[in-house]
Design an enzyme around this catalytic site. Structure first.
Site, short mmCIF file in Angstrom:
data_model
loop_
_atom_site.label_atom_id
_atom_site.label_comp_id
_atom_site.label_asym_id
_atom_site.label_seq_id
_atom_site.Cartn_x
_atom_site.Cartn_y
_atom_site.Cartn_z
N HIS A 1 0.96 -1.15 -0.01
CA HIS A 1 -0.04 -0.23 -0.02
C HIS A 1 0.93 1.28 0.05
O HIS A 1 0.81 2.05 -1.07
CB HIS A 1 -0.83 -0.13 1.16
CG HIS A 1 -1.74 -1.11 1.38
ND1 HIS A 1 -2.97 -1.35 0.49
CD2 HIS A 1 -1.59 -2.33 2.30
CE1 HIS A 1 -3.55 -2.57 0.86
NE2 HIS A 1 -2.75 -3.03 1.92
C1 BDR Z 1 -3.16 1.04 5.18
O1 BDR Z 1 -3.57 0.58 6.24
C2 BDR Z 1 -2.39 0.30 6.92
O2 BDR Z 1 -2.62 -0.89 7.84
C3 BDR Z 1 -1.22 0.17 5.98
O3 BDR Z 1 0.06 0.59 6.58
C4 BDR Z 1 -1.64 1.08 4.82
O4 BDR Z 1 -1.15 2.55 5.15
C5 BDR Z 1 -3.80 0.07 4.04
O5 BDR Z 1 -5.34 0.31 4.17
#
Ligand code: BDR
Ligand code: CA
Length: 305
Positions: free
Chosen positions: A232
């Site tokens: 992500h």
């Molecule tokens: C986001 O949520 C967090 O757990 C990850 O680091 C990322 O920023 C993804 O939905």
């Protein structure tokens, strides 16, 4: 060089994003700020410091930010990122500390001192940024743009509509999207396509100490999608380096702050409410192959940096 403030909640994918940012000659990192999200703010801030030590970049100030969302109860994501937020690699004990100022004061100081408006990248809940805008609206002209990982036009990872960063502090997200700042939202629409394959996660273990570290944390990362794991937050840094890998559209984004759809990011794509107004550049697609190829070629560069 692009001057940046990074606001993060490491968090495994945050850790990988920061690894690239810390070692890339394109960036001039002015400040790292921690926020409560994947784990507590004490742990996310400690993880920022650990990565600085790993890469020999203790010159960049680290400041601790908000302990909890603006209005809602804090719930972490240690079920995905482990108790420490950065499991799977044995980082040595810390030898340096956060600065005395909190994240908001530190951001104000950096923005005030900047010759030009700066980019802020946020890869956790947007609590720190919302507090900055609420408490110090005078710094707005010093913010060139906000690059956010979060939200989604096409379904959530916490509920069927909500993505974790927006869900964690929807009130903060609402402030951000209504701020009038130049916003780029990189949400699940692209990040669930930008995978590091299970084979690559194994292969990079042999690519020096940086490869071993990234492979270690990615192996411990309890987030999966098909044959791989989504990276992500790495997409924010990739977007700064290679915007051409992304398809971006203009949207009017509304954040749902209450009820069962809380944390949802809704686009008024038929223009029923917003009179043609748009408030965000939204990444809607990515060249996934280019993403993984790029990532694998970055690792040797990170070792050399
Ligand atoms: C986001 O949520 C967090 O757990 C990850 O680091 C990322 O920023 C993804 O939905
Ligand atoms: Ca994150």
């Amino acid at each position: 060089k692009e001057a940046l403030i990074l606001d993060m909640d490491p968090g495994i994918d945050d850790a990988v994003a920061l690894s690239i940012a810390l070692t890339h000659s394109e960036f001039d990192l002015k400040l790292l700020t921690g926020v409560a999200g994947n784990v507590s703010v004490e742990k996310t801030t400690a993880n920022l410091l650990k990565l600085e030590e790993f890469f020999g970049r203790t010159d960049i100030p680290v400041a601790m930010g908000a302990k909890a969302p603006l209005k809602r109860e804090f719930k972490d994501a240690s079920y995905i990122h482990g108790e420490s937020g950065m499991p799977g690699y044995d980082f040595p004990a810390l030898t340096h500390q956060p600065i005395d100022k909190d994240a908001i004061e530190a951001m104000v100081e950096v923005l005030d001192n900047a010759d030009q408006a700066m980019t802020i990248v946020a890869t956790g809940a947007y609590t720190n940024i919302a507090l900055l805008l609420q408490q110090h609206p005078e710094v707005k002209p010093k913010i060139k743009r906000l690059i956010l990982m979060g939200g989604s036009l096409s379904g959530g990872n916490v509920s069927s509509v909500a993505e974790f960063n927006v869900f964690t502090d929807p009130d903060a997200a609402n402030i951000i999207f209504q701020s009038g700042l130049d916003i780029t939202m990189i949400g699940l629409d692209v990040t669930l396509k930008a995978l590091l394959s299970n084979q690559s996660i194994k292969d990079i273990a042999k690519m020096g100490e940086v490869g071993a570290m990234i492979s270690g944390v990615m192996t411990a990362y309890n987030d999966a999608e098909g044959d791989g794991k989504p990276m992500h937050d790495v997409n924010t840094i990739l977007y700064l380096l290679h915007p051409e890998f992304f398809t971006v559209e203009e949207h009017m984004i509304y954040v749902i702050t209450e009820g069962p759809a809380v944390g949802g990011t809704i686009s008024d794509f038929q223009d029923r409410w917003s009179n043609g107004q748009k408030n965000s550049h939204v990444a809607v697609d990515i060249d996934a192959k280019a993403f993984e190829d790029w990532f694998l070629t970055e690792i040797p560069k990170m070792n050399a940096a």
